[in-house]
Design an enzyme around this catalytic site. Structure first.
Site, PDB file in Angstrom:
ATOM      1  N   ASP A   1       0.844  -1.192   0.000  1.00 12.21           N
ATOM      2  CA  ASP A   1       0.000   0.000   0.000  1.00 12.21           C
ATOM      3  C   ASP A   1       0.884   1.249   0.000  1.00 12.21           C
ATOM      4  O   ASP A   1       1.633   1.492   0.941  1.00 12.21           O
ATOM      5  CB  ASP A   1      -0.885  -0.005   1.254  1.00 12.21           C
ATOM      6  CG  ASP A   1      -1.831   1.188   1.280  1.00 12.21           C
ATOM      7  OD1 ASP A   1      -2.960   1.041   0.816  1.00 12.21           O
ATOM      8  OD2 ASP A   1      -1.415   2.280   1.754  1.00 12.21           O
TER       9      ASP A   1
ATOM     10  N   HIS B   1      -7.502   9.746  -1.756  1.00 11.14           N
ATOM     11  CA  HIS B   1      -6.777   9.695  -0.475  1.00 11.14           C
ATOM     12  C   HIS B   1      -7.586  10.258   0.700  1.00 11.14           C
ATOM     13  O   HIS B   1      -7.477   9.779   1.824  1.00 11.14           O
ATOM     14  CB  HIS B   1      -5.438  10.438  -0.597  1.00 11.14           C
ATOM     15  CG  HIS B   1      -4.392   9.940   0.334  1.00 11.14           C
ATOM     16  ND1 HIS B   1      -3.060   9.848   0.018  1.00 11.14           N
ATOM     17  CD2 HIS B   1      -4.470   9.493   1.608  1.00 11.14           C
ATOM     18  CE1 HIS B   1      -2.390   9.373   1.037  1.00 11.14           C
ATOM     19  NE2 HIS B   1      -3.216   9.149   2.024  1.00 11.14           N
TER      20      HIS B   1
ATOM     21  N   TYR C   1       2.963   9.921  -0.473  1.00 15.84           N
ATOM     22  CA  TYR C   1       4.041   9.406   0.389  1.00 15.84           C
ATOM     23  C   TYR C   1       5.418   9.671  -0.230  1.00 15.84           C
ATOM     24  O   TYR C   1       6.437   9.485   0.433  1.00 15.84           O
ATOM     25  CB  TYR C   1       3.909   7.894   0.626  1.00 15.84           C
ATOM     26  CG  TYR C   1       2.630   7.421   1.271  1.00 15.84           C
ATOM     27  CD1 TYR C   1       1.739   8.292   1.882  1.00 15.84           C
ATOM     28  CD2 TYR C   1       2.307   6.055   1.271  1.00 15.84           C
ATOM     29  CE1 TYR C   1       0.558   7.821   2.457  1.00 15.84           C
ATOM     30  CE2 TYR C   1       1.142   5.588   1.847  1.00 15.84           C
ATOM     31  CZ  TYR C   1       0.270   6.470   2.429  1.00 15.84           C
ATOM     32  OH  TYR C   1      -0.895   5.991   2.986  1.00 15.84           O
TER      33      TYR C   1
END
Ligand code: A2P
Length: 273
Positions: A42, A105, A47
């Site tokens: 994931d 998100h 990120y």
């Protein structure tokens, strides 16, 4: 262990969470995770570690279809074209030709939590449905969404998201949201199943873990599975990665009752820290 999504897609039952793994550690951590048995990774555009994750998947020697890859549309992208554009950027970062699961998100930009982006979420999800119908994404969903964020998508697009990834762990289980998702057959994925490590000192949980001869982490991860939520533990340490996958035990109902009633006000909030 695996879960089946409402569209029939099979998803490996524990995923390797890469939130908070810096870009320069993501290659090694992900390659180790794959060597240690993870078949579900994931990540997210936000990120900033998709390149390392993708390279590790390439170098693992596994066939593409042997690994389940999730990534996410950045929370501030709320247009059709922006969604298409960012999807292709993620695909490029990961050096893949399809994504197994693509998520919005968050319902609003992280810089403006609570902002009403209903129309933007509909536009983003419309784009994701088009990519799904082209076979570029095998399943689509949302993250950090509440029922009031999901309902407009279903109404406008007649499409129920396959997944909602939320902050979920012992003592912070968002019961009303979980009930709603269960009723709609939306799989809950649990990010921060160890409360980013903060569960590890809890004495009530420790007592039950000792009873089963497992660590608090293992109990906390298994707890998610027992609740029908797919855990996404993060660790950069190879031994802990292995331990976090080794959760093939059952938690008895009386212990689940205790765990379900643990309430940690300090940690009981719906969103990431
Ligand atoms: P590390 O990466 O050094 O192992 P969460 O999955 O809830 O976000 O929690 C991640 C945090 O918990 C990280 O700080 C991670 O540190 C730590 N952690 C992960 N697995 C374990 C484990 N089995 N035992 C102890 N700490 C763990």
């Amino acid at each position: 262990m695996q879960f089946k999504l409402s569209n029939g897609v099979i998803i490996p039952g524990i995923g390797f969470g890469t939130w908070q793994i810096p870009a320069d550690q993501s290659y090694e951590a992900t390659l180790n995770a794959i060597k240690n048995g993870y078949r579900h990774i994931d990540t997210a555009y936000a990120y900033e570690n998709e390149e390392g994750v993708g390279k590790a998947i390439k170098d693992s020697g596994l066939k593409r279809e042997e690994i389940f890859v999730t990534t996410k549309l950045p929370s501030h992208i709320k247009t059709y074209d922006g969604t298409i554009d960012h999807f292709y950027q993620s695909l490029k970062n990961l050096d893949l030709d399809y994504i197994d699961l693509y998520l919005i998100h968050a319902p609003w930009p992280w810089s403006n939590v609570g902002q009403d982006c209903t129309q933007g979420n509909i536009e983003a999800f419309r784009a994701m449905i088009d990519l799904y119908n082209k076979g570029l994404i095998k399943s689509i969903g949302v993250s950090n969404f509440r029922p009031e964020n999901i309902e407009p998508l279903i109404k406008a697009l007649n499409f129920v998201p396959h997944v909602n990834q939320i902050r979920f762990f012992i003592g912070n289980t968002q019961e009303d949201l979980v009930k709603y998702c269960n009723e709609k057959n939306i799989l809950i994925e649990a990010y921060s199943p160890l409360a980013t490590g903060k569960l590890l000192e809890n004495q009530d949980i420790k007592r039950i873990a000792i009873k089963y001869g497992v660590t608090i982490s293992q109990l906390a991860i298994r707890y998610c599975v027992e609740r029908g939520a797919l855990p996404l533990p993060k660790s950069t340490n190879s031994e802990r990665q292995k331990a976090n996958l080794d959760v093939d035990f059952k938690i008895a109902k009386e212990d689940m009752d205790v765990l379900n009633n643990i309430h940690n006000p300090e940690l009981d909030r719906p969103l990431r820290s």
